[in-house]
Design a protein around this motif. Structure first.
Motif, mmCIF file in Angstrom:
data_model
loop_
_atom_site.group_PDB
_atom_site.id
_atom_site.type_symbol
_atom_site.label_atom_id
_atom_site.label_comp_id
_atom_site.label_asym_id
_atom_site.label_seq_id
_atom_site.Cartn_x
_atom_site.Cartn_y
_atom_site.Cartn_z
ATOM 1 N N ALA A 73 2.605 6.071 -2.944
ATOM 2 C CA ALA A 73 3.699 6.892 -3.464
ATOM 3 C C ALA A 73 3.620 6.986 -4.986
ATOM 4 N N PRO A 110 12.737 4.578 4.950
ATOM 5 C CA PRO A 110 12.407 5.122 6.281
ATOM 6 C C PRO A 110 11.471 4.217 7.080
ATOM 7 N N LEU A 111 10.494 3.598 6.390
ATOM 8 C CA LEU A 111 9.565 2.746 7.124
ATOM 9 C C LEU A 111 10.246 1.457 7.601
ATOM 10 N N LYS A 161 12.311 6.809 -6.139
ATOM 11 C CA LYS A 161 11.968 7.795 -5.103
ATOM 12 C C LYS A 161 11.130 7.136 -4.005
ATOM 13 N N ALA A 162 10.198 6.276 -4.411
ATOM 14 C CA ALA A 162 9.355 5.591 -3.429
ATOM 15 C C ALA A 162 10.219 4.736 -2.508
ATOM 16 N N THR A 177 12.256 7.276 -0.171
ATOM 17 C CA THR A 177 11.504 8.182 0.700
ATOM 18 C C THR A 177 10.411 7.480 1.478
ATOM 19 N N VAL A 178 10.039 6.267 1.071
ATOM 20 C CA VAL A 178 8.971 5.570 1.788
ATOM 21 C C VAL A 178 9.458 4.236 2.364
ATOM 22 N N ILE A 231 5.612 1.749 17.862
ATOM 23 C CA ILE A 231 5.312 2.566 16.689
ATOM 24 C C ILE A 231 4.214 1.922 15.850
ATOM 25 N N ARG A 251 0.779 -1.225 0.000
ATOM 26 C CA ARG A 251 0.000 0.000 0.000
ATOM 27 C C ARG A 251 0.821 1.291 0.000
ATOM 28 N N PRO A 252 1.777 1.468 0.946
ATOM 29 C CA PRO A 252 2.517 2.740 0.939
ATOM 30 C C PRO A 252 3.226 3.001 -0.391
#
Lengths: 373, 228
Positions: free
Chosen positions: B127, B144-145, B136-137, B140-141, B226, B122-123
């Motif tokens: 993106a 970090p996740l 980039k996804a 940047t996604v 988290i 999904r994330p």
């Protein structure tokens, strides 16, 4: 640019998807909100994923406002399509603040292009996000999250907004909190939207056009009111069948708290908070709230009796009749549905082509689209 | 401390250098492997996953033996060494790094893969609909996740490299300043009855292991909080 013909969204998606076969083709105007409506599991979300390029079905095609996104030789990847996509769950990036989420897909300041670009401040104001900007998505309520997700999609400057049941994961109250935001979007932005839902009340409040789906196939396509009043389609036969009109406020009687609304083929008096003349509102009239009279009722507490002509009729079950009416003395206006007992139908000796008065017991007036109601 | 041999700390620094270099290489090499294992729909990917995980179950001496064959004068390693006039890559620091990378691979790849798996589609789909290219996804996604996975992978990879013994003996030998690492040094001190020196190094290792495990557990807890 093919400037002359109005822009359209043309889609045809065919293929095997998991357990069922999708064979959906439709053309809708690339303006306003198009509802993609059908029971759960009928393939409407798959159609939306195909439009976004998240799902690739070969032997399918998709063209939006003259730009080919998919055909036999072309397949644009999702990140090359100028879309915004709102998922059922907000799916915010948990590692970013609300502000960073909103700006994730926004073009850089230097590339800010066309004049009708959606401004950051405008989105914040429209969706009521000002207080949330510095917070983490983890601390937001479901409704707040979904508003951020909508804002994030808008700020990526899409040419087409795709919404996949954006309200279905929310409870009733939160839904009612977000619907007005969507109505304001509709009124303020010229962005075409495809809105998937299995909830007819959302469709009735938002959609201008409708694509009706069933078991992977398209059942009907057309303006909302047209499909609502088609007795061959499941919408009109349903127990909660209704039609919607886009009405213009003619005047407001503050003495009685009544607004006079102009609809296609007649006028309606509806109780309401004060509204300004000229404002556009959507009204909903349920088939079960409409009764018919041969003559204009003289002594009645019912506010609205509108001249209409019977267009068609069809039996529903053993003892009820579904009547499609055309408003206006000559029957040139919009369509209205009435549900009567067969006994009344026979007693009044009604038939197709007969002129009648439609007595409307209740008119539901959607809250103002400017959000001040 | 009196009378400690002057070179007692050399193996420590060598070990840290080896573990640091190995960890960096593993993060660079292991991340794409973990990404592919998490995202690919190829039916044979679990086969690759099993190969990567092999060092978990193979006795280090078996792995070390094959590495020795690979790196020896008659293997590809010998051909490689010939480029700069050497005979073999075995018994060099470079060979040790190579062996450590292979040996510690699963400890780095597995946590990162799990983290990528946990993110789901999904994330990344989100993106993509926000005009992010796959690259980039990823940066940047996904990265970090998956940060807790990277931390766990780095810590485990580092710790396992510090602790390896069997492979070092097979392919590294015992050359001071080049391949004589901590675990071999302890073994040496015990062999020569220098128990005090062995004690210092072993105690340091035990403390180090404790800190590593504690860090891991605290990271786990943080991640759980988290995700909640």
């Amino acid at each position: 640019m093919r400037a002359l013909s109005p822009p359209t969204i043309r889609a045809a998606f065919r293929g095997q998807l998991g357990g069922f076969k999708l064979d959906a083709a439709f053309t809708v105007p690339a303006t306003g909100i198009t509802g993609l409506f059908g029971p759960s599991g009928c393939g409407k979300s798959s159609v939306l994923r195909c439009l976004a390029g998240l799902q690739h079905l070969p032997a399918s095609s998709c063209e939006v406002s003259g730009e080919v996104w998919q055909d036999d030789t072309t397949f644009l990847k999702p990140h090359h399509r100028p879309i915004g996509y709102v998922f059922q769950e907000a799916s915010l990036f948990q590692h970013l603040s609300v502000r960073a989420n909103l700006l994730y897909g926004a073009p850089h300041e230097s590339v800010k292009t066309h004049a009708d670009a959606v401004e950051f401040d405008e989105v914040i104001e429209l969706l009521g996000l000002a207080k949330l900007l510095e917070r983490s998505p983890r601390n937001l309520s479901g409704g707040e999250r979904q508003r951020v997700a909508i804002g994030r999609a808008l700020l990526s400057q899409p040419k087409l907004l795709l919404m996949d049941e954006p309200l279905s994961a929310l409870d009733r109250l939160t839904k009612d909190e977000i619907l007005p935001f969507l109505e304001r979007l509709h009124a303020r932005l010229s962005l075409p939207v495809i809105y998937v839902s299995h909830d007819i009340t959302e469709i009735e409040r938002l959609a201008d056009h409708l694509v009706l789906m069933q078991a992977g196939k398209v059942l009907a396509v057309g303006p909302l009111a047209e499909l609502q009043s088609d007795p061959k389609l499941p919408l009109a036969i349903a127990r909660d069948a209704a039609v919607n009109f886009d009405a213009e406020v003619e005047s407001y009687d503050s003495n009685y708290g009544l607004v006079t609304l102009q609809i296609d083929g007649g006028r309606l008096l509806v109780p309401s908070a004060p509204v300004a003349s000229g404002e556009l509102r959507r009204v909903r009239i349920a088939a079960s709230d409409v009764s018919l009279a041969r003559e204009l009722p003289q002594a009645s507490s019912i506010l609205n009796a509108v001249a209409a002509r019977i267009v068609t009729t069809s039996p529903v079950g053993a003892n009820e009749m579904l009547v499609v009416l055309a408003l206006g003395r000559e029957g040139h206006g919009g369509r209205l549905l009435a549900r009567l007992s067969r006994r009344s139908w026979d007693l009044l000796r009604l038939a197709e082509g007969v002129d009648v008065y439609a007595q409307i017991k209740g008119v539901a007036l959607a809250p103002g689209r400017d959000g001040h109601a | 401390m009196t009378n400690l041999p002057p070179d007692i700390w050399q193996p420590v620094w060598l070990t840290i250098e080896l573990a640091a270099i190995t960890t960096v290489i593993l993060l660079i090499v292991g991340t794409p492997i973990a990404w592919w294992l998490a995202r690919s729909k190829a039916w044979w990917k679990e086969g690759i996953a099993a190969v990567v995980a092999l060092p978990l179950v193979l006795p280090p001496t078996v792995l070390g033996f094959y590495l020795l064959v690979l790196m020896g004068p008659d293997g590809p390693g010998g051909a490689l060494a010939a480029l700069w006039g050497g005979r073999t890559v075995a018994f060099t620091f470079g060979g040790l790094v190579f062996g450590s990378v292979i040996y510690s691979m699963p400890f780095v790849v597995q946590p990162i893969r799990n983290a990528f798996d946990a993110i789901g589609d999904r994330p990344l789909e989100v993106a993509a609909t926000l005009r992010a290219s796959p690259l980039k996804a990823f940066w940047t996604v996904a990265v970090p996740l998956a940060r807790p996975g990277f931390l766990a992978g780095a810590v485990l990879g580092f710790a396992h490299t510090v602790g390896e013994f069997g492979i070092v003996l097979m392919i590294g030998g015992n050359i001071p300043g080049s391949t004589k690492v901590l675990s071999v040094a302890i073994y040496d001190y015990v062999e020569t009855s220098q128990w005090r020196e062995a004690n210092i190094l072993a105690g340091g290792m035990a403390a180090f292991a404790f800190v590593v495990i504690l860090t891991m557990m605290m990271l786990e807890k943080r991640t759980a909080r988290i995700r909640a």
